[in-house]
Design a protein around this motif. Sequence first.
Motif, mmCIF file in Angstrom:
data_model
loop_
_atom_site.group_PDB
_atom_site.id
_atom_site.type_symbol
_atom_site.label_atom_id
_atom_site.label_comp_id
_atom_site.label_asym_id
_atom_site.label_seq_id
_atom_site.Cartn_x
_atom_site.Cartn_y
_atom_site.Cartn_z
ATOM 1 N N LEU A 124 0.677 -1.433 0.127
ATOM 2 C CA LEU A 124 -0.147 0.154 0.038
ATOM 3 C C LEU A 124 0.827 1.343 0.205
ATOM 4 O O LEU A 124 1.715 1.186 0.538
ATOM 5 N N TYR A 125 0.389 2.288 -1.056
ATOM 6 C CA TYR A 125 1.496 3.167 -0.525
ATOM 7 C C TYR A 125 -0.013 4.588 -0.278
ATOM 8 O O TYR A 125 -1.335 4.644 -0.238
ATOM 9 N N ARG A 126 0.683 5.457 0.867
ATOM 10 C CA ARG A 126 0.013 6.403 1.521
ATOM 11 C C ARG A 126 0.506 7.731 0.619
ATOM 12 O O ARG A 126 1.052 8.110 0.461
ATOM 13 N N ILE A 127 -0.689 7.945 -0.189
ATOM 14 C CA ILE A 127 -0.665 10.040 -1.165
ATOM 15 C C ILE A 127 -1.311 10.221 -0.610
ATOM 16 O O ILE A 127 -3.150 10.012 -0.589
ATOM 17 N N LEU A 128 -1.450 11.578 0.092
ATOM 18 C CA LEU A 128 -2.452 12.622 0.307
ATOM 19 C C LEU A 128 -2.665 12.341 1.460
ATOM 20 O O LEU A 128 -4.081 12.634 1.627
ATOM 21 N N GLY A 129 -2.281 11.892 1.871
ATOM 22 C CA GLY A 129 -2.356 11.158 3.356
ATOM 23 C C GLY A 129 -3.642 10.089 3.904
ATOM 24 O O GLY A 129 -4.654 9.549 4.263
ATOM 25 N N VAL A 130 -3.935 8.964 1.950
ATOM 26 C CA VAL A 130 -4.889 8.475 1.884
ATOM 27 C C VAL A 130 -4.166 6.606 1.356
ATOM 28 O O VAL A 130 -3.058 7.070 0.656
#
Length: 80
Positions: free
Chosen positions: A62-68
């Motif tokens: 999973l990647y955290r992108i823009l807090g999601v």
Amino acid sequence: MDFNRKIRFYDENTLIVVTSKGLLRLLRTPFQVRCILPTENLKINTLVYVEAVAEGKEDKILYRILGVWVSYKSFSLIIK
């Protein structure tokens, strides 16, 4: 994107990528990715930075992108 690359989770700030030539690449956050499948917040071809990585149950990474948190499957790595 080279679909023969193998990707492995290392820690929250690091991703190890094995290229098709067998070379190890260590990517440290933030690293850039391109959206290849639309997500809730992103359209296709949007360039964004990964803030953190995590190991998921259903999705391997999973990647955290823009807090999601989103699946790595929606993105293509940009490696220079």
